[in-house]
Design a protein around this motif. Structure first.
Motif: not given
Length: 368
Positions: A7-16, A38-48
């Motif tokens: 992941h290129h983000f925290d999959p367990d992020f909890n805003h609470l 935040n993410v923007v269109a075209g940004q990489v979110l994850a890879e295999l």
């Protein structure tokens, strides 16, 4: 063969359950808590990537896959150029939806007050605050809707702002929108709208910068309104001689503000330059500083002249102040170069420019 979903983000992020941040040896930052990622269109979110035996034993088992298939959700897609990457297709925030798919949501719902629990909020999409925005906090977004009151806070929108419960700004609230602003009422605040501003109730002691038209349903008392084309006040404009209310039409209000800020800077630098010049003998460092101040003042004076040349009036024939109710003494009205102080109460009038003078006619609006 197994694959690791990185992941290129925290999959367990909890805003609470966000924690206040400490940067190095600095104090804990309670105002900026990264409430949303935040993410923007075209940004990489994850890879295999192909998993090794070590990956299988060390990585979270949730993200070890038997097949190289992304959990594609809303506003995401596999990169057409590289099937090992998952991309965002819209601006927003990334999360795992209830079905376990990686998705991007373009609307941020904050279902509480913006305060120390959330910190400041900056989002690339639309924001809905279901509570209030407390003093000292900031909210940035594309369109912002606040269902509760706004205190001495700052709201900035790349499009529009709406506040359903009004503003009590304590002389520190600032609302800035490139398009329009709509509020229930406002007190002691700065409101800057690139297009239109609507105050449904009363507007008391505010500074208003409006690119097109201003409408106040009830009373506009105190403060300053600078509007390019049209001002309409339903019930009462001005609060009497003890309360100065100024209304200026026909100019770009934002350029006027820039010129005002520039003039304040020039005044400060001139005072500093004058204090150095008043000394009988200057050191080498002071002489060099005077040269720097002279250069800065020269540049700023040229900038002021250029901006003043650009502040040419709009179509003054379309400018009007419309008051179906009453205008009280203490109101100063300017349309272009023309100026009219209101000395006596008047009711149901329209003020326009005619032959370089402000003309007052009645009724304020034609009967339907």
């Amino acid at each position: 063969m197994s694959f690791v979903l990185k992941h290129h983000f925290d999959p367990d992020f909890n805003h609470l359950d966000i924690k206040a941040k400490a940067r190095g040896n600095e104090r804990v930052d309670h105002l900026n808590r990264d409430y949303v990622h935040n993410v923007v269109a075209g940004q990489v979110l994850a890879e295999l990537v192909q998993a090794t035996d070590q990956d299988v034993t060390q990585h979270d088992s949730r993200f070890i896959l038997d097949q190289p298939i992304f959990p594609v959700g809303t506003n995401t897609e596999v990169d057409p150029q590289n099937p090992k990457l998952l991309l965002a297709t819209a601006n927003g925030y990334v999360y795992y939806d209830p079905d376990g798919r990686i998705s991007v949501k373009t609307l941020l719902n904050v279902r509480r007050d913006v305060d120390y629990a959330t910190g400041n909020i900056s989002f690339v999409g639309d924001v809905v605050i279901h509570g209030s925005v407390r003093s000292g906090f900031k909210v940035k977004g594309r369109n912002i809707l606040v269902k509760g009151p706004v205190e001495a806070a700052v709201l900035e929108a790349s499009q529009s702002i709406q506040v359903e419960a009004g503003i009590k700004g304590d002389h520190r609230a600032e609302l800035k929108a490139k398009n329009s602003i709509k509020v229930k009422f406002c007190e002691n605040a700065l409101l800057s709208a690139g297009k239109n501003l609507l105050v449904e109730g009363a507007c008391l002691h505010c500074k208003l910068l409006v690119g097109n038209a201003l409408a106040v349903g009830d009373r506009l008392i105190g403060g300053e309104a600078v509007c390019r084309r049209l001002v309409r006040v339903g019930a009462q404009l001005g609060g009497g001689l003890s309360t100065v209310t100024t209304v200026t039409l026909g100019y770009d209000p934002f350029l006027m503000q820039k010129i005002s800020d520039l003039e304040s800077t020039i005044t400060t630098l001139r005072a500093r330059r004058g204090s150095l010049d008043a000394r009988k003998k200057q050191s080498k460092a002071e002489t060099e500083l005077m040269r720097e101040l002279d250069h800065k003042l020269s540049v700023l004076e040229k900038q002021r002249f250029a901006w003043t040349e650009r502040i040419s009036t709009s179509d003054l024939a379309s400018c009007a102040v419309i008051v179906p109710g009453e205008i009280r003494p203490g109101v100063d009205i300017s349309i272009g170069q023309a100026f009219l102080p209101i000395a006596d109460p008047v009711s149901n009038v329209r003020l326009t420019l005619r032959d370089a003078q402000i003309e007052m006619t009645s009724p304020a609006e034609p009967k339907k």
